[in-house]
Scaffold this active site. Structure first.
Site, PDB file in Angstrom:
ATOM      1  N   TYR A 150       0.839  -1.209   0.000  1.00 53.66           N
ATOM      2  CA  TYR A 150       0.000   0.000   0.000  1.00 53.66           C
ATOM      3  C   TYR A 150       0.882   1.270   0.000  1.00 53.66           C
ATOM      4  CZ  TYR A 150      -3.647   3.235   1.726  1.00 53.66           C
ATOM      5  OH  TYR A 150      -4.529   4.277   1.891  1.00 53.66           O
ATOM      6  N   LYS A 188       1.095   4.216  -2.810  1.00 55.36           N
ATOM      7  CA  LYS A 188       0.750   5.605  -2.479  1.00 55.36           C
ATOM      8  C   LYS A 188       1.945   6.546  -2.698  1.00 55.36           C
ATOM      9  CE  LYS A 188      -3.538   4.970  -1.486  1.00 55.36           C
ATOM     10  NZ  LYS A 188      -4.577   5.574  -2.337  1.00 55.36           N
TER      11      LYS A 188
HETATM   12  P1  NAP Z   1     -13.213   2.534   1.118  1.00 51.52           P
HETATM   13  O1  NAP Z   1     -14.223   3.019   2.100  1.00 51.52           O
HETATM   14  O2  NAP Z   1     -12.666   1.151   1.248  1.00 51.52           O
HETATM   15  O3  NAP Z   1     -13.825   2.726  -0.376  1.00 51.52           O
HETATM   16  C1  NAP Z   1     -13.053   2.350  -1.478  1.00 51.52           C
HETATM   17  C2  NAP Z   1     -13.745   2.758  -2.759  1.00 51.52           C
HETATM   18  O4  NAP Z   1     -12.903   2.412  -3.862  1.00 51.52           O
HETATM   19  C3  NAP Z   1     -15.064   2.031  -2.975  1.00 51.52           C
HETATM   20  O5  NAP Z   1     -15.957   2.913  -3.621  1.00 51.52           O
HETATM   21  C4  NAP Z   1     -14.671   0.891  -3.941  1.00 51.52           C
HETATM   22  O6  NAP Z   1     -15.737   0.462  -4.784  1.00 51.52           O
HETATM   23  C5  NAP Z   1     -13.622   1.597  -4.773  1.00 51.52           C
HETATM   24  N1  NAP Z   1     -12.690   0.689  -5.452  1.00 51.52           N
HETATM   25  C6  NAP Z   1     -11.745  -0.127  -4.912  1.00 51.52           C
HETATM   26  N2  NAP Z   1     -11.039  -0.744  -5.881  1.00 51.52           N
HETATM   27  C7  NAP Z   1     -11.544  -0.309  -7.071  1.00 51.52           C
HETATM   28  C8  NAP Z   1     -11.239  -0.576  -8.439  1.00 51.52           C
HETATM   29  N3  NAP Z   1     -10.263  -1.435  -8.776  1.00 51.52           N
HETATM   30  N4  NAP Z   1     -11.966   0.050  -9.407  1.00 51.52           N
HETATM   31  C9  NAP Z   1     -12.950   0.914  -9.070  1.00 51.52           C
HETATM   32  N5  NAP Z   1     -13.291   1.212  -7.785  1.00 51.52           N
HETATM   33  C10 NAP Z   1     -12.591   0.597  -6.810  1.00 51.52           C
HETATM   34  O7  NAP Z   1     -11.930   3.465   1.083  1.00 51.52           O
HETATM   35  P2  NAP Z   1     -11.715   4.945   1.726  1.00 51.52           P
HETATM   36  O8  NAP Z   1     -11.283   4.760   3.133  1.00 51.52           O
HETATM   37  O9  NAP Z   1     -12.861   5.810   1.421  1.00 51.52           O
HETATM   38  O10 NAP Z   1     -10.416   5.429   0.909  1.00 51.52           O
HETATM   39  C11 NAP Z   1     -10.519   6.171  -0.280  1.00 51.52           C
HETATM   40  C12 NAP Z   1      -9.110   6.537  -0.756  1.00 51.52           C
HETATM   41  O11 NAP Z   1      -8.450   7.298   0.262  1.00 51.52           O
HETATM   42  C13 NAP Z   1      -8.231   5.307  -1.023  1.00 51.52           C
HETATM   43  O12 NAP Z   1      -7.404   5.568  -2.128  1.00 51.52           O
HETATM   44  C14 NAP Z   1      -7.408   5.212   0.251  1.00 51.52           C
HETATM   45  O13 NAP Z   1      -6.189   4.557   0.022  1.00 51.52           O
HETATM   46  C15 NAP Z   1      -7.226   6.674   0.596  1.00 51.52           C
HETATM   47  N6  NAP Z   1      -6.924   6.892   2.008  1.00 51.52           N
HETATM   48  C16 NAP Z   1      -7.810   6.514   2.973  1.00 51.52           C
HETATM   49  C17 NAP Z   1      -7.486   6.737   4.300  1.00 51.52           C
HETATM   50  C18 NAP Z   1      -8.430   6.376   5.433  1.00 51.52           C
HETATM   51  O14 NAP Z   1      -8.052   6.565   6.575  1.00 51.52           O
HETATM   52  N7  NAP Z   1      -9.631   5.890   5.165  1.00 51.52           N
HETATM   53  C19 NAP Z   1      -6.259   7.319   4.646  1.00 51.52           C
HETATM   54  C20 NAP Z   1      -5.380   7.674   3.625  1.00 51.52           C
HETATM   55  C21 NAP Z   1      -5.722   7.463   2.305  1.00 51.52           C
HETATM   56  P3  NAP Z   1     -16.849  -0.613  -4.265  1.00 51.52           P
HETATM   57  O15 NAP Z   1     -17.633   0.079  -3.186  1.00 51.52           O
HETATM   58  O16 NAP Z   1     -17.691  -0.884  -5.466  1.00 51.52           O
HETATM   59  O17 NAP Z   1     -16.089  -1.779  -3.752  1.00 51.52           O
END
Ligand code: NAP
Length: 250
Positions: free
Chosen positions: A158, A162
């Site tokens: 990951y 990133k």
């Molecule tokens: P999440 O709740 O797990 O949601 C992930 C989203 O990405 C879902 O809509 C999922 O679609 C979609 N997805 C995953 N793989 C995909 C693919 N191959 N093609 C199309 N759609 C795909 O994640 P989140 O926490 O909101 O995170 C969003 C972004 O922020 C990510 O890039 C993550 O790495 C980054 N981020 C998050 C955090 C945190 O603390 N949450 C911190 C730093 C960075 P489905 O619903 O259809 O599965």
């Protein structure tokens, strides 16, 4: 509508069925943009996001596509332009985790994360950039992570994906600047979503103790920063990586 800084713009937000992407999509819509809601498997959640966006008085469409597949991305981008008439904002948000210590990490877990997070970002960025270059206008915002800057035990795949996004974004920012396309990256700390819900309680507490602001961030806070970076207020910002992490990295 809170303001209309993005009126007349069309935004594609990858992975906006839930979590941060959903909040970003709603925030951009509340600023007047029409929205393409991309998702992988959560059809009902994506349709629900579309309904919430439409209730704000703008257009929205849900598009199922796996961003790691260049052909599916091609089809998705063509659909956005056909159905919403343009594409001036891309938010590369979709991402996933497959955590594990490096010595035990399978090739599959390495590849799955790199393919979705890094190659997926490349696929969307490349296809949308062609459209934006012709229009001589565009806003691209990428979701990295503080983990991509600092590294994190148990997340080598990951963190690599990133960190790669930052290098990719900065290179493209240099390539597209002369066409008035800005490319910026957001590096969140811990945000309350499904992704962080998976953390065991003792680990959550340990992390909270390291955050000077004493709480996890909200998806809406990422939405507000993204909307700013997409607006004309941020016209002179490109190639930036902005941490939004409650101070955890100080
Ligand atoms: P999440 O709740 O797990 O949601 C992930 C989203 O990405 C879902 O809509 C999922 O679609 C979609 N997805 C995953 N793989 C995909 C693919 N191959 N093609 C199309 N759609 C795909 O994640 P989140 O926490 O909101 O995170 C969003 C972004 O922020 C990510 O890039 C993550 O790495 C980054 N981020 C998050 C955090 C945190 O603390 N949450 C911190 C730093 C960075 P489905 O619903 O259809 O599965």
């Amino acid at each position: 509508m809170s303001s209309s800084r993005l009126a007349g713009k069309v935004a594609l937000v990858t992975g906006s069925s839930r979590g941060i992407g959903r909040a970003v999509a709603l925030e951009l819509a509340s600023e007047g943009a029409d929205i393409a809601v991309n998702y992988l498997t959560s059809t009902d959640a994506a349709e629900a996001t579309v309904s919430e966006i439409e209730a704000l008085g703008v257009k929205a469409v849900a598009i199922q596509a796996d961003i790691s597949d260049a052909e599916q991305v091609d089809r998705m981008v063509s659909t956005v332009v056909e159905e919403l008439g343009d594409l001036s904002i891309l938010v590369n948000n979709a991402g996933l985790t497959r955590d594990g210590l490096v010595v035990r990490m399978s090739q599959n877990h390495w590849r799955e994360v790199i393919d979705s997070n890094l190659t997926g970002t490349f696929n969307c960025l490349q296809r949308c950039a062609k459209h934006m270059m012709k229009k001589r206008y565009g806003r691209i915002v990428n979701l990295s992570s503080v983990v991509g800057i600092e590294g994190n035990a148990g997340q080598a795949n990951y963190a690599a994906s990133k960190a790669g996004i930052i290098g990719l974004a900065n290179s493209v920012a240099k390539e597209l600047g002369s066409r008035s396309v800005t490319v910026n990256t957001i590096a969140p700390g811990f945000i309350e979503t499904d992704m962080t819900q998976e953390l065991p309680e003792d680990r959550r507490q340990m992390i909270l103790n390291q955050i000077p602001l004493g709480r996890f961030g909200s998806p809406e806070e990422i939405g507000k920063l993204t909307a700013f970076l997409c607006s004309d207020d941020a016209a002179y910002i490109t190639g930036a990586t902005i941490r939004i992490d409650g101070g955890i990295m100080m």
